[in-house]
Structure formats: C-alpha cells, structure tokens
Design a protein around this motif. Structure first.
Motif, PDB file in Angstrom:
ATOM      1  N   THR A 141      -1.823 -56.333  39.596  1.00 55.00           N
ATOM      2  CA  THR A 141      -2.356 -55.010  39.292  1.00 55.00           C
ATOM      3  C   THR A 141      -3.154 -54.455  40.462  1.00 55.00           C
ATOM      4  O   THR A 141      -2.971 -53.295  40.863  1.00 55.00           O
ATOM      5  N   LEU A 142      -4.031 -55.262  41.035  1.00 52.80           N
ATOM      6  CA  LEU A 142      -4.880 -54.791  42.123  1.00 52.80           C
ATOM      7  C   LEU A 142      -4.070 -54.486  43.385  1.00 52.80           C
ATOM      8  O   LEU A 142      -4.298 -53.472  44.054  1.00 52.80           O
ATOM      9  N   ARG A 143      -3.126 -55.350  43.710  1.00 55.69           N
ATOM     10  CA  ARG A 143      -2.327 -55.124  44.922  1.00 55.69           C
ATOM     11  C   ARG A 143      -1.408 -53.911  44.764  1.00 55.69           C
ATOM     12  O   ARG A 143      -1.201 -53.146  45.706  1.00 55.69           O
ATOM     13  N   ALA A 144      -0.857 -53.747  43.552  1.00 53.71           N
ATOM     14  CA  ALA A 144      -0.009 -52.568  43.310  1.00 53.71           C
ATOM     15  C   ALA A 144      -0.831 -51.285  43.378  1.00 53.71           C
ATOM     16  O   ALA A 144      -0.357 -50.259  43.868  1.00 53.71           O
ATOM     17  N   ALA A 145      -2.079 -51.329  42.903  1.00 49.63           N
ATOM     18  CA  ALA A 145      -2.957 -50.165  42.987  1.00 49.63           C
ATOM     19  C   ALA A 145      -3.274 -49.829  44.444  1.00 49.63           C
ATOM     20  O   ALA A 145      -3.359 -48.653  44.822  1.00 49.63           O
ATOM     21  N   LEU A 146      -3.447 -50.853  45.276  1.00 51.34           N
ATOM     22  CA  LEU A 146      -3.663 -50.618  46.707  1.00 51.34           C
ATOM     23  C   LEU A 146      -2.431 -49.981  47.346  1.00 51.34           C
ATOM     24  O   LEU A 146      -2.545 -49.100  48.201  1.00 51.34           O
ATOM     25  N   LEU A 147      -1.265 -50.431  46.931  1.00 56.60           N
ATOM     26  CA  LEU A 147      -0.017 -49.868  47.465  1.00 56.60           C
ATOM     27  C   LEU A 147       0.074 -48.374  47.166  1.00 56.60           C
ATOM     28  O   LEU A 147       0.364 -47.564  48.055  1.00 56.60           O
ATOM     29  N   THR A 148      -0.186 -47.995  45.922  1.00 52.65           N
ATOM     30  CA  THR A 148      -0.087 -46.582  45.554  1.00 52.65           C
ATOM     31  C   THR A 148      -1.218 -45.761  46.172  1.00 52.65           C
ATOM     32  O   THR A 148      -1.029 -44.591  46.493  1.00 52.65           O
ATOM     33  N   THR A 149      -2.386 -46.382  46.344  1.00 55.88           N
ATOM     34  CA  THR A 149      -3.488 -45.686  47.008  1.00 55.88           C
ATOM     35  C   THR A 149      -3.119 -45.345  48.446  1.00 55.88           C
ATOM     36  O   THR A 149      -3.379 -44.236  48.925  1.00 55.88           O
ATOM     37  N   GLY A 150      -2.495 -46.291  49.132  1.00 56.94           N
ATOM     38  CA  GLY A 150      -2.078 -46.043  50.507  1.00 56.94           C
ATOM     39  C   GLY A 150      -1.068 -44.915  50.597  1.00 56.94           C
ATOM     40  O   GLY A 150      -1.176 -44.028  51.454  1.00 56.94           O
ATOM     41  N   ALA A 151      -0.075 -44.922  49.704  1.00 50.74           N
ATOM     42  CA  ALA A 151       0.968 -43.892  49.736  1.00 50.74           C
ATOM     43  C   ALA A 151       0.389 -42.509  49.453  1.00 50.74           C
ATOM     44  O   ALA A 151       0.678 -41.532  50.157  1.00 50.74           O
ATOM     45  N   GLN A 152      -0.435 -42.414  48.416  1.00 59.10           N
ATOM     46  CA  GLN A 152      -0.950 -41.102  48.027  1.00 59.10           C
ATOM     47  C   GLN A 152      -2.096 -40.639  48.916  1.00 59.10           C
ATOM     48  O   GLN A 152      -2.221 -39.447  49.214  1.00 59.10           O
ATOM     49  N   GLY A 153      -2.923 -41.572  49.391  1.00 59.72           N
ATOM     50  CA  GLY A 153      -3.976 -41.202  50.325  1.00 59.72           C
ATOM     51  C   GLY A 153      -3.392 -40.659  51.616  1.00 59.72           C
ATOM     52  O   GLY A 153      -3.861 -39.646  52.154  1.00 59.72           O
ATOM     53  N   GLY A 154      -2.345 -41.304  52.133  1.00 57.93           N
ATOM     54  CA  GLY A 154      -1.694 -40.827  53.344  1.00 57.93           C
ATOM     55  C   GLY A 154      -1.044 -39.466  53.134  1.00 57.93           C
ATOM     56  O   GLY A 154      -1.132 -38.585  53.993  1.00 57.93           O
ATOM     57  N   TYR A 155      -0.414 -39.296  51.984  1.00 61.32           N
ATOM     58  CA  TYR A 155       0.255 -38.017  51.682  1.00 61.32           C
ATOM     59  C   TYR A 155      -0.749 -36.871  51.626  1.00 61.32           C
ATOM     60  O   TYR A 155      -0.545 -35.818  52.232  1.00 61.32           O
ATOM     61  N   TYR A 156      -1.852 -37.082  50.891  1.00 61.97           N
ATOM     62  CA  TYR A 156      -2.846 -36.014  50.770  1.00 61.97           C
ATOM     63  C   TYR A 156      -3.549 -35.754  52.098  1.00 61.97           C
ATOM     64  O   TYR A 156      -3.898 -34.609  52.414  1.00 61.97           O
ATOM     65  N   ALA A 157      -3.773 -36.795  52.883  1.00 58.73           N
ATOM     66  CA  ALA A 157      -4.418 -36.627  54.189  1.00 58.73           C
ATOM     67  C   ALA A 157      -3.582 -35.727  55.093  1.00 58.73           C
ATOM     68  O   ALA A 157      -4.105 -34.853  55.793  1.00 58.73           O
ATOM     69  N   ALA A 203      -3.503 -43.047  59.144  1.00 57.18           N
ATOM     70  CA  ALA A 203      -3.155 -44.387  59.632  1.00 57.18           C
ATOM     71  C   ALA A 203      -3.784 -45.469  58.763  1.00 57.18           C
ATOM     72  O   ALA A 203      -3.156 -46.489  58.443  1.00 57.18           O
ATOM     73  N   GLY A 204      -5.046 -45.252  58.361  1.00 55.39           N
ATOM     74  CA  GLY A 204      -5.715 -46.228  57.498  1.00 55.39           C
ATOM     75  C   GLY A 204      -5.027 -46.367  56.151  1.00 55.39           C
ATOM     76  O   GLY A 204      -4.835 -47.479  55.644  1.00 55.39           O
ATOM     77  N   ALA A 205      -4.625 -45.229  55.566  1.00 51.82           N
ATOM     78  CA  ALA A 205      -3.974 -45.254  54.256  1.00 51.82           C
ATOM     79  C   ALA A 205      -2.639 -45.987  54.319  1.00 51.82           C
ATOM     80  O   ALA A 205      -2.361 -46.878  53.497  1.00 51.82           O
ATOM     81  N   TYR A 206      -1.813 -45.639  55.298  1.00 46.71           N
ATOM     82  CA  TYR A 206      -0.507 -46.288  55.395  1.00 46.71           C
ATOM     83  C   TYR A 206      -0.635 -47.748  55.828  1.00 46.71           C
ATOM     84  O   TYR A 206       0.212 -48.577  55.489  1.00 46.71           O
ATOM     85  N   GLY A 207      -1.700 -48.058  56.554  1.00 41.48           N
ATOM     86  CA  GLY A 207      -1.953 -49.460  56.882  1.00 41.48           C
ATOM     87  C   GLY A 207      -2.252 -50.282  55.642  1.00 41.48           C
ATOM     88  O   GLY A 207      -1.783 -51.419  55.490  1.00 41.48           O
ATOM     89  N   VAL A 208      -3.041 -49.700  54.724  1.00 45.53           N
ATOM     90  CA  VAL A 208      -3.327 -50.367  53.448  1.00 45.53           C
ATOM     91  C   VAL A 208      -2.037 -50.589  52.671  1.00 45.53           C
ATOM     92  O   VAL A 208      -1.815 -51.661  52.079  1.00 45.53           O
ATOM     93  N   LEU A 209      -1.172 -49.579  52.662  1.00 47.86           N
ATOM     94  CA  LEU A 209       0.115 -49.717  51.962  1.00 47.86           C
ATOM     95  C   LEU A 209       0.938 -50.873  52.534  1.00 47.86           C
ATOM     96  O   LEU A 209       1.504 -51.677  51.782  1.00 47.86           O
ATOM     97  N   ILE A 210       1.007 -50.957  53.844  1.00 45.86           N
ATOM     98  CA  ILE A 210       1.810 -52.013  54.477  1.00 45.86           C
ATOM     99  C   ILE A 210       1.260 -53.396  54.140  1.00 45.86           C
ATOM    100  O   ILE A 210       2.005 -54.323  53.809  1.00 45.86           O
ATOM    101  N   ILE A 211      -0.065 -53.546  54.193  1.00 46.21           N
ATOM    102  CA  ILE A 211      -0.678 -54.842  53.856  1.00 46.21           C
ATOM    103  C   ILE A 211      -0.393 -55.212  52.404  1.00 46.21           C
ATOM    104  O   ILE A 211      -0.031 -56.354  52.088  1.00 46.21           O
ATOM    105  N   ALA A 212      -0.546 -54.229  51.485  1.00 46.32           N
ATOM    106  CA  ALA A 212      -0.279 -54.501  50.071  1.00 46.32           C
ATOM    107  C   ALA A 212       1.179 -54.875  49.856  1.00 46.32           C
ATOM    108  O   ALA A 212       1.494 -55.799  49.094  1.00 46.32           O
ATOM    109  N   ALA A 213       2.098 -54.167  50.525  1.00 45.65           N
ATOM    110  CA  ALA A 213       3.527 -54.469  50.382  1.00 45.65           C
ATOM    111  C   ALA A 213       3.849 -55.879  50.856  1.00 45.65           C
ATOM    112  O   ALA A 213       4.668 -56.584  50.248  1.00 45.65           O
TER     113      ALA A 213
END
Length: 430
Positions: free
Chosen positions: A245-261, A407-417
């Motif tokens: 649950t936590l890692r999947a939430a980080l994945l979606t946070t990275g995707a949406q944070g990067g998109y909104y940024a 970059a930070g958001a998509y970096g979080v996504l990559i780590i979670a993935a």
C-alpha cells in the motif's frame, strides 16, 4: 471433403487473432460492453472536469474574482476528488463495481449542472468541490471494473485504452467551449457549458442494462456471503499488505506530483519568462490533447509488452527530459507548438498502466479500497505541488523550481517502481 472443410474452419476459429487490435476481437461481447462503458464514462468525467479551465477567464471578468480565487476552486476540486476516490474504492468492494460507477457518474453530472446555476463565487466553490467527489470516484470504480473484467494478458492494453478516454473528454470540452461561446454571450455561455454537464447522467441508463459485475468479484461476494465474513477496508494496512500500500501510494504520488508540477506552472513560466504566445492558442492545446491520447494508447500496449515497471520508468524518464527541455533550453513559438505533442504524450501516457497495476497488486476483497486509497493519496499530495512550486519560486527561479520538483516526483516514482513486484500477466483470484 466436408471433413476437411470442417477441420480447416475449426483451425481458423481456434487460431488467435493477430494485429494491434487482436485482443479486442478475441474478447467476449460482455467484455466489450464493459470496455466501452468504462471508456465513455471516463471521457464524460474528463469533459465535465475540464469545463472549469475554459471558463475561468470569463468568471474573472464577470464576477471580478482573482486568479487566486479561481485557483482555489481547482485545488478544492482536486482535494475532494481524492477523498471521493478512496470512498468510491471502499464502496466498490461493498456494493459492487458497476453500481459504484453508476453512482459516481450521476454525482459528478448533477453537481456540474449545479455549477451552472451558481449565483456567486461561494456557491460555485461549494458545487464544484462536491462535484470532485464524483470526479475522483469514477476513476477508481471504472479502473477496478475494467481491470477485473478483462483477461490477464490484455489487461494493460484494455485499462490503458479506457483511460485514454480522458483525452477524448478533454477534446470534447474544448469543442463544446468553442461552440457554446460562439453562439452565446460569455456571461451566459459559461452557465450553458456547465448545464450541458448533466448529460452524462443519461448514460447511466445504458450502463445499468448493459454491464454486469466481473466474474471474479461475483465469485468473491458469493464466497463471502456463504462464510458470513467480511473483509474490512483497513486490511490494506495489515502487515501483509501495508508495504504494498505504501509503495503503491508513493508510485502514484510521483506520477501525479510530476504531472501537476509540469502542467500547472509551465504555461506561466513560458509566458512570463520566455515571452511565448503560442501557449494560449487552440493549436497548442490540440497538440497536447492529441499527444495525450496517443501517449495513453502507446503506454497501454507497452505495459503489456515490456511490463508494468519498465513502462513506468520509461515514461518517467522521458517526462523528466521534457521538463528539462522546456525550462532550460531557449525555444521559439514554433518549437513550443511542436513540443506540445511530447509533453502530452509522456506526462499523460504514464497513467495508462496505473489502473492495471493497482488492480493486480491487491486481492479481490480489498481491490477497490487499495486502488482508491493509493491513487488518491497520490492525487492529494500531488495537488500540493503547484502551491509548493509557487512558494519556493519566490526565492528561486521558476524554471529551476519546476525542474527540481518534477525531477524529484518522477525520481520517487522510479524508486517505488523498482521496489514493487512485477504483475504483468497476473491472474486475479476471488
């Protein structure tokens, strides 16, 4: 001779179809109805949601509200949509995927209609915030329904192509805006646009008759009724599922944070610091929308071809590159018009694999709850990125701030993935 002909016909019927759309030809009529119902529902969701972005200039001129007031409506919508998405996930586990989808569509259509009747800023803010519950909930219910209805080898393509409906709805809202504002004066046209938002509710009539609950969910509910045991939505936080649950939430946070940024502040940066004018044109918007749709489709196929994790990382890296190009390399209006295509392609395409991946990460008993929580935690945190960028850019160049946050958001996504399991081809069990 008849035996030979029969044998040949049998071989032709059993031979799998080939080509890009072979998967669609091979699915059952019921699965096709589910596919189109979810895709149309998602397009209508996007249409109603995007109306606000087109009428903001009219509201500022008509009511004299500030940009901050207009922006707060958007933020409130995103935050309520995050709550609505999680609630819809829980409901889909309780009352069914199809029923929840029907409820969310009626909800966002009704409150979009009420937006058109608002007499002041406060009424519009409340109606739009309430609309957000349905807007967020429709994604969750539709993604779970489609993910369970389709066979494992085609799940990524099917769910991704359903989500491509967002770009179609975005395009519909742009066309309706152009049509309505060409016929009516602006002070009346913005209301008419929101009133049109009630039409998706009619779609629910067809949804009720044509779409059934997925077999895997029906089997689970039958087993649950026989055992008289119900699984709580809190099970997604149990020791067995907590880290997923936590890692999947980080994945979606990275995707949406990067998109909104990228999508929230880039137009301001390019207008104010680069002096570009193409950003406000229909041609640029069309490039972004077409890029978004093709990005969804491409990503949908790639997530089944190369795997969920690799696809996420590929689109994250490309989105980071686009953000760097936009903010660090001088470009003119012509180049910016062309760059609208890859911006939409990668920033939107990354979401195509999200529904299938989250469907496969959670068991049937809490699939809606898990998917609703993870995706919408990401949406809630991602919604803060525009505010944080605006605050930090007061002491740091705006272009650099956008690049750092993206970059930070998509970096979080990559780590979670990298830490999550690969689920491509996973068979769902009741």
């Amino acid at each position: 001779m008849e035996t030979q002909i029969g044998s040949i016909q049998g071989e032709q019927q059993s031979r799998p179809s080939t080509g890009l759309f072979a998967w669609y030809r091979d699915i059952t009529p019921g699965e096709r109805r589910t596919f189109w119902s979810c895709k149309v529902g998602y397009a209508l969701d996007a249409m109603d949601t995007q109306f606000l972005s087109f009428v903001i200039p009219t509201l500022i001129a008509t009511w004299g509200i500030t940009r901050g007031d207009a922006g707060f409506i958007g933020t409130a919508t995103l935050l309520t949509s995050a709550a609505g998405g999680w609630i819809a996930g829980i409901l889909s586990d309780r009352i069914g995927r199809v029923r929840t989808l029907q409820l969310t569509i009626v909800w966002f259509a009704f409150f979009t209609f009420l937006c058109g009747l608002a007499q002041n800023y406060e009424q519009l803010l409340i109606a739009r915030a309430l609309m957000g519950f349905g807007f967020g909930g429709e994604w969750t219910a539709g993604a779970v329904l489609m993910g369970e209805a389709i066979r494992s080898q085609d799940r990524g393509k099917a769910v991704g192509m359903v989500q491509a409906g967002w770009a179609l709805g975005w395009g519909m809202s742009a066309l309706l805006y152009a049509l309505v504002f060409s016929i009516l004066p602006p002070e009346t046209a913005w209301r008419a646009l929101f009133l049109i938002g009630l039409l998706p509710a009619v779609f629910v009539i067809f949804l009720r008759r044509l779409v059934k609950e997925p077999e895997v969910y029906a089997e689970h509910k039958a087993r649950e009724a026989a055992s008289a045991e119900k699984t709580s939505f809190a099970a997604i936080f149990s020791p067995k599922l907590l880290t997923i649950t936590l890692r999947a939430a980080l994945l979606t946070t990275g995707a949406q944070g990067g998109y909104y940024a990228i999508t929230t502040w880039l137009p301001t940066f390019l207008k104010t610091e680069r002096g570009l004018t193409v950003l406000g044109t229909g041609g640029y918007l069309a490039m972004v929308i077409v890029g978004s749709y093709l990005g969804y489709i491409t990503s949908a196929y790639l997530t089944d071809r190369i795997g969920r994790k690799r696809n996420f990382m590929l689109f994250a890296l490309c989105s980071m590159a686009i953000a760097l190009i936009y903010t660090q390399i001088p470009v003119n209006d012509t180049v910016m018009l062309i760059l609208g295509f890859p911006l939409g392609f990668f920033a939107s395409g990354i979401f195509a694999g999200m529904g299938a991946f989250l469907t496969e990460l959670f068991p049937t008993s809490v699939r809606g709850s898990g998917q609703g929580f993870c995706y919408n935690v990401g949406r809630a945190i991602g919604a803060l990125f525009p505010f944080l960028i605006g605050h930090v850019s007061q002491t740091m160049p705006l272009g650099q701030t956008i690049g750092v946050f993206a970059a930070g958001a998509y970096g979080v996504l990559i780590i979670a993935a990298l830490t999550l399991p690969e689920t491509r081809g996973k068979t769902l069990e009741a």
